[in-house]
Write an enzyme that holds these catalytic residues in place. Structure first.
Site, PDB file in Angstrom:
ATOM      1  CE  LYS A  52      -0.800   2.891   7.959  1.00  0.00           C
ATOM      2  NZ  LYS A  52      -2.147   2.831   7.371  1.00  0.00           N
ATOM      3  CD  GLN A  96      -5.581   3.763   8.826  1.00  0.00           C
ATOM      4  OE1 GLN A  96      -4.484   4.138   8.457  1.00  0.00           O
ATOM      5  NE2 GLN A  96      -5.882   2.482   8.987  1.00  0.00           N
ATOM      6  CG  ASP A 119      -2.785   2.640   1.707  1.00  0.00           C
ATOM      7  OD1 ASP A 119      -1.816   2.047   2.219  1.00  0.00           O
ATOM      8  OD2 ASP A 119      -3.644   3.248   2.367  1.00  0.00           O
TER       9      ASP A 119
END
Ligand code: NAD
Length: 293
Positions: A52, A96, A119
């Site tokens: 990412k 994460q 997200d």
């Protein structure tokens, strides 16, 4: 049969975002900035976050990686999230997963400011998506929607069967396919581990979206002739003929199902590459204040 190429499509999206970033910079605007929090040393998580951050650099975003020890307390992590929430220079934040067991994923997710939740995991964004309001949609479902759109796959009035009801793939996918939009307007059946006669249901699918997490679970006898098949699964299997010692396969038995499908995503190179492109797109939207004005 159309091979739905996520690798190429994701590159197209990244090029489009990079062009927009260059424009913003020329106009003297602020460079979009994504922050990622990584807790602990899990190998897969490090690889995902690394990819990412690398993608941010490729397209001209700024990125910040905050690494925290496995032993970090929940309170300390919540404080880091809050600091990023308050930082006007950072547009998007991802934490994460998975997190260590002593930390509540719910508490941490809920702490992320919805405006920065690229997200799309916070209750605010899931709720907005469900209401068909502008929202950050989770990266994998959003990537699938984008593939369907760009390949001009008709979804209206079709029967879409989703296998799997996880919060990050199956459930949001079922909502997106059913909502009044394009892609959307499908008649959706969401199947899961308690579903009976799964094969009878999948055989009626015009569009079959598979997120079950079982290698090559879907075989040709489960698929209708001419169906569109989207394979979300990713599994490593040993393969001594490869330099890496492994190859990737999906939740669908590609060789036989591709003989029947009218369109299908391969693994690798299908849904996987779309996930990062979607995250970058969400971050651009956050920087441009497109979702929450
Ligand atoms: P998960 O394990 O959270 O969910 C699996 C779902 O399958 C569950 O809802 C369960 O009810 C359902 N299921 C289990 N057995 C079943 C059965 N016999 N019949 C019907 N349904 C059944 O998985 P997930 O997080 O949604 O991921 C699914 C797969 O997608 C995994 O292989 C994962 O690695 C992959 N994945 C890929 C990406 C990507 O970027 N391409 C992103 C997320 C997940």
């Amino acid at each position: 049969m159309i091979l739905v190429d996520g690798k190429k499509t994701s590159q197209d999206i990244k090029n489009e975002i990079a062009a927009r970033v260059a424009e913003i910079k020329t106009e003297g605007g602020k460079t979009p900035h994504l922050a990622a929090i990584l807790v602990g040393n899990d190998g897969a998580s490090q690889t995902y976050v690394g990819a990412k951050v690398k993608a941010c650099h490729e397209i001209g975003f700024e990125s910040t990686l905050v690494r925290l020890e496995e032993t970090v307390s929940e309170e300390e992590l919540l404080k880091v999230v809050d600091d990023i929430n308050q930082n006007p220079d950072i547009d998007g934040l991802i934490v994460q997963l998975p997190l260590p067991r002593h930390i509540s994923v719910e508490k941490v997710t809920n702490k992320i400011k919805p405006e920065k939740d690229v997200d799309g995991f916070t209750p605010a964004n899931v709720g907005r998506m469900t209401l068909n309001w502008p929202a950050y949609v989770a990266a994998t479902p959003y990537g699938i929607v984008e593939l369907l759109k760009r390949y001009e796959i008709e979804t209206s009035g079709k029967h879409c069967v989703v296998i799997g009801r996880s919060h990050i793939v199956g459930s949001p996918m079922s909502i997106l396919m059913a909502r009044n939009g394009n892609p959307g307007n499908a008649t959706v059946t969401l199947t899961h581990s308690r579903t009976q006669n799964l094969k009878e249901i999948t055989k009626t699918a015009d569009i079959l979206i598979v997120a079950i997490g079982k290698p090559e679970f879907v075989t040709a006898d489960m698929v209708k002739e001419g169906a569109v098949v989207i394979d979300v699964g990713i599994h490593r299997v040993e393969d001594s003929s490869k330099k890496s010692g492994f190859r990737l396969i999906g939740d669908v038995k590609f060789d036989e199902v591709s003989q029947k499908a009218s369109a299908i995503t391969p693994v690798p190179g299908g849904v996987g590459p779309m996930t990062i492109a979607s995250l970058l797109y969400n971050t651009l939207q956050a920087a441009e204040k497109k979702i929450y004005q």
